[in-house]
Design a protein around this motif. Sequence first.
Motif, PDB file in Angstrom:
ATOM      1  N   SER A  84      64.414 -46.564  15.875  1.00 14.23           N
ATOM      2  CA  SER A  84      65.646 -46.151  16.556  1.00 14.23           C
ATOM      3  C   SER A  84      66.024 -44.723  16.165  1.00 14.23           C
ATOM      4  N   ALA A  85      65.677 -44.311  14.926  1.00 18.68           N
ATOM      5  CA  ALA A  85      65.960 -42.921  14.532  1.00 18.68           C
ATOM      6  C   ALA A  85      65.086 -41.967  15.350  1.00 18.68           C
ATOM      7  N   ALA A  86      63.808 -42.342  15.522  1.00 22.26           N
ATOM      8  CA  ALA A  86      62.912 -41.508  16.329  1.00 22.26           C
ATOM      9  C   ALA A  86      63.416 -41.436  17.772  1.00 22.26           C
ATOM     10  N   ALA A 140      54.297 -37.234  10.540  1.00 25.41           N
ATOM     11  CA  ALA A 140      53.936 -38.085  11.677  1.00 25.41           C
ATOM     12  C   ALA A 140      53.390 -39.452  11.282  1.00 25.41           C
ATOM     13  N   ALA A 141      52.927 -39.606  10.042  1.00 21.74           N
ATOM     14  CA  ALA A 141      52.359 -40.893   9.634  1.00 21.74           C
ATOM     15  C   ALA A 141      53.399 -41.806   9.008  1.00 21.74           C
ATOM     16  N   GLY A 142      54.611 -41.339   8.830  1.00 24.17           N
ATOM     17  CA  GLY A 142      55.648 -42.128   8.159  1.00 24.17           C
ATOM     18  C   GLY A 142      56.280 -43.166   9.066  1.00 24.17           C
ATOM     19  N   GLY A 143      57.275 -43.842   8.545  1.00 27.23           N
ATOM     20  CA  GLY A 143      57.944 -44.891   9.317  1.00 27.23           C
ATOM     21  C   GLY A 143      58.540 -44.355  10.607  1.00 27.23           C
ATOM     22  N   VAL A 144      59.210 -43.214  10.533  1.00 27.79           N
ATOM     23  CA  VAL A 144      59.792 -42.602  11.735  1.00 27.79           C
ATOM     24  C   VAL A 144      58.694 -41.972  12.583  1.00 27.79           C
ATOM     25  N   GLY A 145      57.843 -41.168  11.928  1.00 29.93           N
ATOM     26  CA  GLY A 145      56.857 -40.376  12.669  1.00 29.93           C
ATOM     27  C   GLY A 145      55.812 -41.210  13.390  1.00 29.93           C
ATOM     28  N   ALA A 184      42.938 -38.117   5.733  1.00 31.27           N
ATOM     29  CA  ALA A 184      42.601 -39.476   6.192  1.00 31.27           C
ATOM     30  C   ALA A 184      43.654 -39.967   7.195  1.00 31.27           C
ATOM     31  N   LYS A 185      44.927 -39.699   6.898  1.00 29.81           N
ATOM     32  CA  LYS A 185      45.977 -40.112   7.838  1.00 29.81           C
ATOM     33  C   LYS A 185      45.852 -39.319   9.142  1.00 29.81           C
ATOM     34  N   ALA A 186      45.448 -38.048   9.029  1.00 28.33           N
ATOM     35  CA  ALA A 186      45.337 -37.193  10.231  1.00 28.33           C
ATOM     36  C   ALA A 186      44.404 -37.837  11.249  1.00 28.33           C
ATOM     37  N   ASP A 214      61.857 -33.418  13.269  1.00 27.83           N
ATOM     38  CA  ASP A 214      61.499 -33.013  11.914  1.00 27.83           C
ATOM     39  C   ASP A 214      61.971 -34.029  10.889  1.00 27.83           C
ATOM     40  N   THR A 215      61.027 -34.549  10.104  1.00 28.86           N
ATOM     41  CA  THR A 215      61.413 -35.418   8.984  1.00 28.86           C
ATOM     42  C   THR A 215      61.119 -34.749   7.651  1.00 28.86           C
ATOM     43  N   VAL A 216      60.554 -33.547   7.669  1.00 28.84           N
ATOM     44  CA  VAL A 216      60.055 -32.924   6.430  1.00 28.84           C
ATOM     45  C   VAL A 216      60.874 -31.717   5.987  1.00 28.84           C
ATOM     46  N   ALA A 246      54.760 -41.403  -3.262  1.00 30.00           N
ATOM     47  CA  ALA A 246      53.529 -40.652  -3.556  1.00 30.00           C
ATOM     48  C   ALA A 246      52.673 -40.478  -2.299  1.00 30.00           C
ATOM     49  N   GLY A 247      53.122 -40.989  -1.168  1.00 32.56           N
ATOM     50  CA  GLY A 247      52.404 -40.784   0.096  1.00 32.56           C
ATOM     51  C   GLY A 247      51.229 -41.717   0.292  1.00 32.56           C
ATOM     52  N   GLN A 248      51.212 -42.863  -0.433  1.00 31.38           N
ATOM     53  CA  GLN A 248      50.040 -43.738  -0.354  1.00 31.38           C
ATOM     54  C   GLN A 248      50.031 -44.658   0.870  1.00 31.38           C
ATOM     55  N   TYR A 249      51.155 -44.768   1.575  1.00 31.54           N
ATOM     56  CA  TYR A 249      51.222 -45.704   2.703  1.00 31.54           C
ATOM     57  C   TYR A 249      51.352 -44.954   4.022  1.00 31.54           C
ATOM     58  N   SER A 250      51.177 -45.738   5.109  1.00 32.98           N
ATOM     59  CA  SER A 250      51.439 -45.223   6.459  1.00 32.98           C
ATOM     60  C   SER A 250      52.375 -46.174   7.175  1.00 32.98           C
TER      61      SER A 250
HETATM   62  N1  LIG Z   1      68.758 -39.681  10.444  1.00 34.66           N
HETATM   63  C1  LIG Z   1      68.524 -40.984  10.474  1.00 34.66           C
HETATM   64  O1  LIG Z   1      69.242 -41.739  11.124  1.00 34.66           O
HETATM   65  C2  LIG Z   1      67.339 -41.491   9.705  1.00 34.66           C
HETATM   66  C3  LIG Z   1      66.905 -42.817   9.827  1.00 34.66           C
HETATM   67  C4  LIG Z   1      65.744 -43.210   9.146  1.00 34.66           C
HETATM   68  C5  LIG Z   1      65.080 -42.298   8.321  1.00 34.66           C
HETATM   69  N2  LIG Z   1      65.588 -41.040   8.178  1.00 34.66           N
HETATM   70  C6  LIG Z   1      64.901 -40.020   7.368  1.00 34.66           C
HETATM   71  O2  LIG Z   1      63.699 -39.704   8.051  1.00 34.66           O
HETATM   72  C7  LIG Z   1      62.754 -39.259   7.119  1.00 34.66           C
HETATM   73  C8  LIG Z   1      61.460 -40.007   7.314  1.00 34.66           C
HETATM   74  O3  LIG Z   1      61.661 -41.365   6.974  1.00 34.66           O
HETATM   75  P1  LIG Z   1      60.407 -42.301   6.951  1.00 34.66           P
HETATM   76  O4  LIG Z   1      60.908 -43.672   6.712  1.00 34.66           O
HETATM   77  O5  LIG Z   1      59.560 -42.019   8.125  1.00 34.66           O
HETATM   78  O6  LIG Z   1      59.688 -41.726   5.650  1.00 34.66           O
HETATM   79  P2  LIG Z   1      58.442 -42.350   4.961  1.00 34.66           P
HETATM   80  O7  LIG Z   1      57.380 -42.618   5.897  1.00 34.66           O
HETATM   81  O8  LIG Z   1      58.856 -43.457   4.098  1.00 34.66           O
HETATM   82  O9  LIG Z   1      58.025 -41.147   3.985  1.00 34.66           O
HETATM   83  C9  LIG Z   1      56.866 -41.236   3.265  1.00 34.66           C
HETATM   84  C10 LIG Z   1      55.942 -40.125   3.767  1.00 34.66           C
HETATM   85  O10 LIG Z   1      56.558 -38.864   3.533  1.00 34.66           O
HETATM   86  C11 LIG Z   1      55.574 -37.886   3.400  1.00 34.66           C
HETATM   87  N3  LIG Z   1      55.888 -37.127   2.204  1.00 34.66           N
HETATM   88  C12 LIG Z   1      55.986 -37.557   0.946  1.00 34.66           C
HETATM   89  N4  LIG Z   1      56.321 -36.558   0.123  1.00 34.66           N
HETATM   90  C13 LIG Z   1      56.425 -35.473   0.891  1.00 34.66           C
HETATM   91  C14 LIG Z   1      56.728 -34.132   0.617  1.00 34.66           C
HETATM   92  N5  LIG Z   1      57.002 -33.704  -0.632  1.00 34.66           N
HETATM   93  N6  LIG Z   1      56.748 -33.281   1.639  1.00 34.66           N
HETATM   94  C15 LIG Z   1      56.474 -33.704   2.880  1.00 34.66           C
HETATM   95  N7  LIG Z   1      56.163 -34.975   3.199  1.00 34.66           N
HETATM   96  C16 LIG Z   1      56.146 -35.842   2.210  1.00 34.66           C
HETATM   97  C17 LIG Z   1      54.272 -38.609   3.212  1.00 34.66           C
HETATM   98  O11 LIG Z   1      53.552 -38.467   4.376  1.00 34.66           O
HETATM   99  P3  LIG Z   1      52.096 -37.754   4.375  1.00 34.66           P
HETATM  100  O12 LIG Z   1      51.299 -38.429   3.294  1.00 34.66           O
HETATM  101  O13 LIG Z   1      51.616 -38.061   5.735  1.00 34.66           O
HETATM  102  O14 LIG Z   1      52.304 -36.306   4.156  1.00 34.66           O
HETATM  103  C18 LIG Z   1      54.680 -40.049   2.981  1.00 34.66           C
HETATM  104  O15 LIG Z   1      53.740 -40.982   3.451  1.00 34.66           O
HETATM  105  C19 LIG Z   1      63.380 -39.448   5.745  1.00 34.66           C
HETATM  106  O16 LIG Z   1      63.897 -38.201   5.382  1.00 34.66           O
HETATM  107  C20 LIG Z   1      64.491 -40.433   5.981  1.00 34.66           C
HETATM  108  O17 LIG Z   1      65.516 -40.296   5.041  1.00 34.66           O
HETATM  109  C21 LIG Z   1      66.676 -40.627   8.863  1.00 34.66           C
END
Ligand SMILES: NC(=O)c1ccc[n+]([C@@H]2O[C@H](COP(=O)([O-])OP(=O)(O)OC[C@H]3O[C@@H](n4cnc5c(N)ncnc54)[C@H](OP(=O)(O)O)[C@@H]3O)[C@@H](O)[C@H]2O)c1
Length: 344
Positions: A135-137, A158-163, A186-188, A227-229, A332-336
């Motif tokens: 829903s955030a995306a 892009a590999a995260g929960g939102v991305g 690997a995620k790429a 942008d999530t980064v 630590a970035g271990q999950y997708s």
């Molecule tokens: N605004 C809203 O309503 C809302 C709602 C939900 C989430 N959010 C925010 O959205 C963002 C993404 O959430 P998410 O759940 O998708 O995150 P997530 O997937 O849990 O984040 C983990 C990923 O972040 C990347 N990462 C880790 N350390 C990093 C660093 N130092 N620099 C850049 N990337 C790093 C890694 O990806 P790689 O290994 O691929 O680099 C890692 O797998 C967060 O900031 C969260 O707080 C906002």
Amino acid sequence: MTSAPPATVREVRLAAVPEGLPVPGDLTVAEVPPPVPRPGHVLVRNRAFQVFAGLRTLIGGAARDTPVPGLRPGDTLFGPAVGEVVAAPEAGPFRPGDLVTHPLGWRTYALVPVALCAPVDPALPDPVAALSSGSAAYGALTRVARVRAGDVVLVTGAAGGVGSLAGQTARLLGAARVIGTTRSPAKAERLVSELGYDAVVTAGTDPGDFADRLAGAAPDGIDVLLDTVGGHQLAAAVDAARTGARFSLVGALDGQLAAGGAGATAPVELDSFRLVVRGVTLGGYRGSEHPGVEEEWTGRFGRWLRAGEIRFPVTRIPGLDRAPEALSALVAGQYSGTVVVELP
Ligand SMILES: NC(=O)c1ccc[n+]([C@@H]2O[C@H](COP(=O)([O-])OP(=O)(O)OC[C@H]3O[C@@H](n4cnc5c(N)ncnc54)[C@H](OP(=O)(O)O)[C@@H]3O)[C@@H](O)[C@H]2O)c1
């Protein structure tokens, strides 16, 4: 069959404010008496809860202006959960056995105010899909960036929960080209082969390299950024903006998950002259300001899932005992994808 809670239930608590990024020893699993049902509350046996990057800020000791308050040592962690109603007020909307979502994860049983519970939408083929961050995306793309047919869209993290849902959603909303970023080669590969990204820009420590690779992936620039980064990825996106580009900022992982500090700031230098001459709009997305988005997203997500038009990448960790290590592995970035702890 919904049974009464056992003599003791379990929850994950903050043991100590982490020094730097959290390690499993910063959290502890406590055994406590079950919560006692009381008026206006629903007793829920949790089935799964989300592990999310934002917790790093909430446990870091310096949370400020966050949508939910920070945690102190001794507090039980919280976050999105799915569970089964065990007991509920007779006059209320829930019955034992109902599946609900609520914000009190990180425990086996939760006593939740009725107003904070919502039924799991039957549109979703798997109740765990109610724990997606889609829903955030979706809100960021439709309410702030207002993605349009033909847009070139960049999704950072892009590999995260939102991305992992943002790129697919942008495409379903009409984007012509979707580019993602990750720090992991690997995620790429999986972003392209499994999640429909047209191109992926890998991010290392050199901002100049990243900007060059982004220019290669988007030679005519980008119309939309989700942008999530932040950090140098955001700075490079500003340089790549086309005239009239719309930037939607959802997170700032570069600061939130930085090894130093408390994860509560994400300073970056941007070329404001370029923002002006290209007429770029840039806005933060906060889910709480868009109350209708969650329901709209869930309906569309359910239909897209059932039609096979979208994938829901989810990492499932079994058992509450593994939750502390899951948070460390996540940062630590271990999950997708979305990361959930499932409770048997
Ligand atoms: N605004 C809203 O309503 C809302 C709602 C939900 C989430 N959010 C925010 O959205 C963002 C993404 O959430 P998410 O759940 O998708 O995150 P997530 O997937 O849990 O984040 C983990 C990923 O972040 C990347 N990462 C880790 N350390 C990093 C660093 N130092 N620099 C850049 N990337 C790093 C890694 O990806 P790689 O290994 O691929 O680099 C890692 O797998 C967060 O900031 C969260 O707080 C906002």
